[in-house]
Design a protein around this motif. Structure first.
Motif, short mmCIF file in Angstrom:
data_model
loop_
_atom_site.label_atom_id
_atom_site.label_comp_id
_atom_site.label_asym_id
_atom_site.label_seq_id
_atom_site.Cartn_x
_atom_site.Cartn_y
_atom_site.Cartn_z
N ALA A 76 0.83 -1.20 0.00
CA ALA A 76 0.00 0.00 0.00
C ALA A 76 0.87 1.25 0.00
N ALA A 77 0.40 2.29 -0.65
CA ALA A 77 1.15 3.54 -0.74
C ALA A 77 1.27 4.21 0.62
N GLY A 78 2.42 4.85 0.85
CA GLY A 78 2.62 5.59 2.08
C GLY A 78 2.86 4.70 3.27
N VAL A 79 2.41 5.14 4.43
CA VAL A 79 2.55 4.40 5.68
C VAL A 79 1.17 4.22 6.28
N PRO A 80 0.99 3.28 7.22
CA PRO A 80 -0.33 3.12 7.85
C PRO A 80 -0.77 4.41 8.54
N GLY A 81 -2.09 4.56 8.65
CA GLY A 81 -2.64 5.78 9.23
C GLY A 81 -2.09 6.11 10.60
N ARG A 82 -1.81 5.09 11.40
CA ARG A 82 -1.31 5.33 12.76
C ARG A 82 0.09 5.92 12.77
N GLU A 83 0.81 5.84 11.65
CA GLU A 83 2.18 6.33 11.58
C GLU A 83 2.31 7.65 10.83
N VAL A 84 1.23 8.12 10.24
CA VAL A 84 1.32 9.29 9.35
C VAL A 84 1.88 10.50 10.07
N ALA A 85 1.36 10.82 11.25
CA ALA A 85 1.80 12.03 11.95
C ALA A 85 3.29 11.99 12.24
N SER A 86 3.78 10.85 12.71
CA SER A 86 5.22 10.73 13.01
C SER A 86 6.05 10.75 11.74
N ALA A 87 5.56 10.13 10.67
CA ALA A 87 6.33 10.05 9.43
C ALA A 87 6.47 11.40 8.75
N ALA A 88 5.47 12.26 8.89
CA ALA A 88 5.47 13.54 8.19
C ALA A 88 6.35 14.58 8.86
N LYS A 89 6.68 14.38 10.13
CA LYS A 89 7.45 15.38 10.88
C LYS A 89 8.95 15.07 10.81
N PRO A 90 9.79 16.10 10.98
CA PRO A 90 11.23 15.85 11.10
C PRO A 90 11.50 14.95 12.31
N PRO A 91 12.54 14.11 12.24
CA PRO A 91 13.57 14.07 11.21
C PRO A 91 13.25 13.17 10.03
N ILE A 92 12.09 12.47 10.06
CA ILE A 92 11.79 11.52 8.97
C ILE A 92 11.27 12.26 7.75
N SER A 93 10.27 13.12 7.94
CA SER A 93 9.79 14.05 6.90
C SER A 93 9.42 13.38 5.59
N LEU A 94 8.62 12.32 5.65
CA LEU A 94 8.13 11.68 4.43
C LEU A 94 6.95 12.48 3.87
N PRO A 95 6.77 12.46 2.54
CA PRO A 95 5.65 13.19 1.92
C PRO A 95 4.34 12.42 2.08
N VAL A 96 3.86 12.31 3.31
CA VAL A 96 2.62 11.62 3.62
C VAL A 96 1.78 12.53 4.52
N GLY A 97 0.48 12.26 4.56
CA GLY A 97 -0.38 13.00 5.46
C GLY A 97 -1.04 14.22 4.86
N GLY A 98 -0.57 14.69 3.73
CA GLY A 98 -1.17 15.85 3.10
C GLY A 98 -2.10 15.46 1.97
N GLU A 99 -2.44 16.44 1.16
CA GLU A 99 -3.27 16.20 -0.02
C GLU A 99 -2.45 16.45 -1.27
N PRO A 100 -2.57 15.59 -2.30
CA PRO A 100 -3.35 14.35 -2.29
C PRO A 100 -2.64 13.26 -1.48
N ALA A 101 -3.39 12.21 -1.15
CA ALA A 101 -2.83 11.08 -0.41
C ALA A 101 -1.80 10.36 -1.26
N PRO A 102 -0.82 9.70 -0.64
CA PRO A 102 0.19 8.96 -1.41
C PRO A 102 -0.45 7.89 -2.30
N THR A 103 0.10 7.71 -3.46
CA THR A 103 -0.39 6.70 -4.40
C THR A 103 0.80 5.99 -5.03
N LEU A 104 0.49 4.89 -5.72
CA LEU A 104 1.47 4.16 -6.52
C LEU A 104 0.93 4.09 -7.95
#
Length: 516
Positions: free
Chosen positions: A265-293
């Motif tokens: 599945a694209a991105g990370v599970p919903g429970r990890e989105v907040a942590s993944a989007a913040k530094p120091p990890i800073s993945l492009p998840v949690g915003g719009e549009p949602a991650p896709t493949l």
């Protein structure tokens, strides 16, 4: 803080050496640790043609990254390379310095980026790669438009959406029109003389904006056959003697059900989105549009046309698709370092909806975004020493449990199936070395999961977001002071056989075992 891994050592050393000041007239260079004696240098001009860069706090955001790859160790999807031979980084302030007043360099902390309809700009700067041993090289590169490139970490060491890609390309005009690039091959002839060697005047063009984000994923579902597979929260285990129950063209449903399949599945599970989007990890998840493949057809023979010839190596009926799925064997002593000698790869089968639908795909584009990608795990491993001229494809069994041949012998009268010789020839073309098919148990160990787009953009699990560095205290949800994403610490393990006697009679080939 995220910690670097040993696989980045060569990459980082190249970056540091390339940044050292020096006299352009001197052609003798400090060798890399694994290279002694005189070395060479490649240099030239990089020309950027694309959107005006963003600025913040009086500086240009981003940098141009120029990478030199040994042609025997090209990056995916063309080869087995895991790092560049050398790298040069040209800061944005240097590359775009000539634009002067056209850049808004206000120092107020505000990020200023061009509007979509702003005119493009063209700028140039010089680059240099050294020290390099004798060999043949390709030059690739990109402009890191958003400033998120970091060669230290696998989660940030490849171009992302909006970056502008290119290289020393022979058909740059055609590439801008959609053709596959033909990279120029530059040779530093052996032996390099005591005074060193240099090839100058190499033109690098960066002009192709990347429309997709890297294929960030997590394992959302494991679809396992009735036997030969087990799983836990952090790994899926397939027996080294795994045997397909059904493998026949007349039963695509049964054949698919016999495969170990992973829904990524694209991105990370919903429970990890907040942590993944913040530094120091800073993945492009949690915003719009949602991650896709995004699926796409592969132009396997690089003839510029998508047709029936663009199929997977082991079946003329199944089209080859992006993202490519590859499972790479990891070093026994490090959770993130890929085993290099030999490289061992399980080539996944990218499935569009289901196997029957995949087989009926035509040449029409498949570029609509999807929430997930389905990947089948072939019970077959490619074993290759990256710089040696041959390798093996080890297949766990010659037949399925019903006696159907996995690969017919060349003298079998089966017009609908590729035989052993066809597969050997296809893999030989793909990897540029002779590949021999053998039957035996798969190499045991941990395998990383990789998704790779045709642009070379890729994502690997496990990665630093899910694995703690040795210097960090590890817990279920944290690595020291930073969050830990458990979804990014999943592996495929090839485990002990269900039938040890079979592996005693059909051992793993020596070509698949690590060098002493």
């Amino acid at each position: 803080m995220l910690g670097p891994t040993p696989r980045t050592g060569l990459f980082l050393l190249g970056a540091l050496l390339a940044a050292l000041p020096g006299c352009e007239a001197v052609d003798v260079f400090i060798p890399l640790p694994d290279h002694s004696g005189p070395a060479g240098v490649l240099d030239g001009t990089v020309t950027y043609a694309g959107p005006r860069p963003c600025t913040k706090d009086g500086r240009v955001v981003g940098a141009a990254v120029v990478l030199g790859f040994d042609t025997r160790l090209l990056p995916p999807p063309e080869g087995l390379g895991t790092s560049a031979a050398s790298i040069d980084v040209i800061p944005g302030d240097e590359l775009f310095g000539g634009l002067g007043a056209a850049l808004d360099l206000t120092s107020d902390g505000v990020l200023r980026c061009p509007e979509p309809d702003d005119p493009p700009v063209t700028v140039s700067a010089t680059w240099r790669l050294s020290p390099l041993p004798a060999g043949t090289y390709q030059i690739r590169g990109f402009y890191d438009h958003d400033g998120d490139f970091d060669p230290t970490f696998s989660i940030a060491n490849l171009p992302s959406q909006g970056d502008v890609a290119g290289g020393a390309i022979e058909n740059a005009t055609e590439v801008l029109g959609g053709a596959a690039p033909r990279y120029r091959e530059i040779t530093l002839a052996a032996p390099i003389p005591a005074t060193g060697a240099r090839v100058s005047g190499i033109a690098v063009t960066l002009g192709l904006p990347l429309p997709l984000e890297r294929p960030i994923f997590h394992v959302a579902e494991v679809l396992a056959p009735a036997s030969g597979v087990r799983q836990s929260s952090s790994e899926v285990v397939m027996a080294s003697d795994f045997q397909l129950e059904t493998f026949t063209l007349v039963d695509p449903v049964g054949t698919e059900a016999s495969l170990l399949r992973l829904r990524l599945a694209a991105g990370v599970p919903g429970r990890e989105v907040a942590s993944a989007a913040k530094p120091p990890i800073s993945l492009p998840v949690g915003g719009e549009p949602a991650p896709t493949l995004t699926y796409a057809r592969q132009d396997v023979n690089r003839d510029g046309a998508i047709d029936a010839d663009d199929h997977v190596p082991d079946s003329a009926l199944i089209p080859a698709l992006f993202p490519i799925s590859v499972f790479a064997k990891l070093d026994d002593d490090d959770p993130l370092v890929r085993q290099a000698a030999p490289a061992v790869l399980l080539q996944g089968l990218t499935i569009y909806d289901d196997l029957a639908t995949t087989a009926t795909l035509g040449a029409e584009p498949l570029d609509e975004p999807r929430e997930s990608v389905l990947v089948g795990v072939r019970p077959a491993a490619l074993c290759m020493h990256p710089t040696e001229p041959k390798g093996v494809l080890v297949i766990s069994h010659a037949t399925d449990t019903e006696g159907n041949a996995i690969l017919p012998e060349p003298d079998d009268e089966n017009a609908d199936a590729w035989d052993v010789r066809d597969v050997e020839e296809a893999l030989t073309r793909q990897f540029g070395r002779a590949i021999e098919v053998v039957y035996g148990c798969l190499p045991e160990g941990r395998y990383a999961l990789n998704l790779i787009y045709g642009t070379g953009q890729a994502w690997t699990v496990p990665n630093e977001a899910g694995v703690c560095a040795p210097s960090e205290s590890a817990s279920t949800n944290a690595c020291g002071a930073r969050p830990r994403l458990a979804s990014q610490d999943m592996v495929l393990r090839i485990g002990p056989p269900d039938d040890p006697a079979y592996c005693a009679q059909h051992p793993t080939p020596e070509a698949c075992t690590p060098s002493p």
